[in-house]
Design an enzyme around this catalytic site. Structure first.
Site, mmCIF file in Angstrom:
data_model
loop_
_atom_site.group_PDB
_atom_site.id
_atom_site.type_symbol
_atom_site.label_atom_id
_atom_site.label_comp_id
_atom_site.label_asym_id
_atom_site.label_seq_id
_atom_site.Cartn_x
_atom_site.Cartn_y
_atom_site.Cartn_z
ATOM 1 N N TYR A 1 -47.394 -52.059 84.182
ATOM 2 C CA TYR A 1 -48.581 -51.408 83.625
ATOM 3 C C TYR A 1 -48.257 -49.948 83.301
ATOM 4 O O TYR A 1 -47.605 -49.259 84.092
ATOM 5 C CB TYR A 1 -49.712 -51.530 84.651
ATOM 6 C CG TYR A 1 -50.884 -50.640 84.391
ATOM 7 C CD1 TYR A 1 -51.736 -50.884 83.315
ATOM 8 C CD2 TYR A 1 -51.151 -49.553 85.212
ATOM 9 C CE1 TYR A 1 -52.822 -50.057 83.079
ATOM 10 C CE2 TYR A 1 -52.244 -48.728 84.987
ATOM 11 C CZ TYR A 1 -53.069 -48.981 83.915
ATOM 12 O OH TYR A 1 -54.136 -48.168 83.675
ATOM 13 N N ARG B 1 -64.859 -40.607 105.630
ATOM 14 C CA ARG B 1 -63.528 -40.714 105.001
ATOM 15 C C ARG B 1 -62.644 -41.723 105.734
ATOM 16 O O ARG B 1 -61.657 -42.192 105.195
ATOM 17 C CB ARG B 1 -62.854 -39.339 104.897
ATOM 18 C CG ARG B 1 -61.508 -39.398 104.206
ATOM 19 C CD ARG B 1 -61.060 -38.102 103.506
ATOM 20 N NE ARG B 1 -61.462 -36.881 104.152
ATOM 21 C CZ ARG B 1 -60.863 -36.344 105.216
ATOM 22 N NH1 ARG B 1 -59.811 -36.907 105.733
ATOM 23 N NH2 ARG B 1 -61.328 -35.231 105.742
ATOM 24 N N LYS C 1 -60.772 -54.366 87.476
ATOM 25 C CA LYS C 1 -60.598 -55.421 86.488
ATOM 26 C C LYS C 1 -61.335 -56.697 86.929
ATOM 27 O O LYS C 1 -62.530 -56.674 87.046
ATOM 28 C CB LYS C 1 -59.105 -55.642 86.247
ATOM 29 C CG LYS C 1 -58.322 -54.326 86.030
ATOM 30 C CD LYS C 1 -58.677 -53.620 84.734
ATOM 31 C CE LYS C 1 -58.051 -52.217 84.637
ATOM 32 N NZ LYS C 1 -56.596 -52.168 84.804
ATOM 33 N N ASP D 1 -48.166 -56.331 92.040
ATOM 34 C CA ASP D 1 -49.456 -55.981 91.443
ATOM 35 C C ASP D 1 -50.065 -57.292 90.953
ATOM 36 O O ASP D 1 -49.578 -57.895 90.000
ATOM 37 C CB ASP D 1 -49.231 -54.982 90.301
ATOM 38 C CG ASP D 1 -50.537 -54.516 89.656
ATOM 39 O OD1 ASP D 1 -51.527 -55.275 89.693
ATOM 40 O OD2 ASP D 1 -50.560 -53.404 89.103
#
Ligand SMILES: *Cc1c(COP(=O)(O)O)cnc(C)c1O
Length: 354
Positions: free
Chosen positions: A106, A55, A195, A170
């Site tokens: 978004y 982790r 993306k 972003d």
């Protein structure tokens, strides 16, 4: 419980072109090493070494982070999705603090902001222009250039100059081949690596990049404690994807520019807008919503699907999502232009337009 962080080389700009960084950054470099970081699935490690538990870091995340750090000019921290990365970034604002959010974000980021506001974690104020006075008061500012899905432009350098707080860009749509917000004065870059960076519509991942190590340490601690960590396989695939980001963007951007120009002159088209960066086109037909949906149904090569940034061209009318913002026209069609031959993409559009 905080595990001591695995020490890794930081990213940062060097004098390589992004085309070179995308291909060369983060590769193993000792004699006999594999050329690509092997997929490391183990969750735990024998005691007394640098690594302890997966982790807090895996070799596959770290390779991916080195590439993104070098491309954006900072230190990168990988997450399990773009929204997980955005959530970690919003936690940089103090409890009850003010976030100035562009009114063109978004849809998922808007929903996340609404959720944090409903629980009184943050106050959210909206702005549309860099001269809005709210920028001077905000603890954290969020902006997208170009915006999704309208593809409007906003000047990140102007926003950064007006905002004393933490400025977050972003950069999912522009990619580092279209814009490098840290070099324009932003403090933090966020990507949905799902993306263009991944590029093949086969993984979910996100990444945060910042030049300030205080910020990246806080983001890394957030990831460790809130646990939105990517899988090793996803990180391997995202690294493989980003190796070809430069050539994919060159091709997809050229296709998008060409198709927007041709569509804009078509009698059935009211507006085809390419924002000058990235590979998306915002399209509005002269017909109503029924005709627009029928056009999308008639397409054969273009895939009717949400998301964006894959090698394959996809298209959708955004209003089929009930949560899309009120500023988005009902007929707005977002095209994510892929790397196919532009003449085949054009022929399919012309047939479907009729
Ligand atoms: C898709 C997207 C996100 C969210 O990323 P996920 O990987 O789906 O969580 C954030 N910002 C933009 C601009 C996006 O297109």
């Amino acid at each position: 419980m905080i595990f001591r962080e695995v020490v890794c080389e930081t990213g940062g700009v060097n004098d390589h072109s992004p085309y070179t960084s995308a291909v060369s950054a983060g590769r193993p470099h000792e004699p006999g090493d594999p050329v690509n970081t092997a997929i490391e699935l183990s969750t735990t490690y024998r005691a007394s070494g640098d690594r302890r538990y997966a982790r807090s870091g895996t070799p596959n995340w770290e390779t991916f982070e080195r590439v993104l750090g070098e491309l954006e000019g900072g230190e990168a921290v990988a997450f399990s999705s773009g929204l997980a990365a955005m959530s970690a970034v919003l936690h940089l604002a103090p409890g009850g603090g003010t976030v100035a959010a562009s009114d063109r974000l978004y849809v998922g980021t808007n929903q996340l902001l609404g959720d944090l506001e409903a629980s009184s974690r943050l106050r959210v104020r909206r702005f549309s222009k860099p001269d809005d006075p709210v920028l001077a008061e905000a603890d954290l500012v969020i902006v997208e250039d170009p915006t999704n899905p309208g593809l409007e432009r906003i000047d990140v350098a102007d926003v950064a100059a007006a905002a004393p707080g933490i400025v977050v860009a972003d950069n999912t749509i522009a990619t580092p081949f279209g814009s490098r917000p840290l070099l324009l004065g932003a403090d933090v870059v966020v990507h949905s690596a799902t993306k263009f960076i991944g590029g093949h519509s086969d993984l979910l991942m996100g990444v945060v990049v910042a030049a300030d190590t205080d910020i990246t340490n806080r983001i890394r601690t957030h990831r460790l404690l809130h646990g939105a960590v990517p899988g090793a396989l996803e990180a391997f695939l995202a690294t493989r994807g980003v190796r070809t980001l430069g050539v994919r963007m060159d091709r997809a951007v050229a296709n998008a520019r060409e198709l927007a120009t041709r569509l804009d002159g078509h009698p059935k088209v009211a507006r085809a807008h390419w924002p000058g960066v990235g590979a998306l086109v915002a399209l509005q037909l002269n017909g109503d919503v029924v005709e627009t949906d029928a056009f999308i149904d008639r397409l054969e090569l273009w895939t009717h699907a949400t998301s964006l940034g894959g090698v394959e061209s996809t298209i959708e009318r955004r209003w089929r999502w009930a949560d899309e913002g009120p500023h988005v026209p009902v007929g707005l069609v977002r095209m994510s232009v892929g790397i196919e031959d532009v003449e085949d993409l054009w022929a399919d559009l012309v047939d479907a337009l009729g």
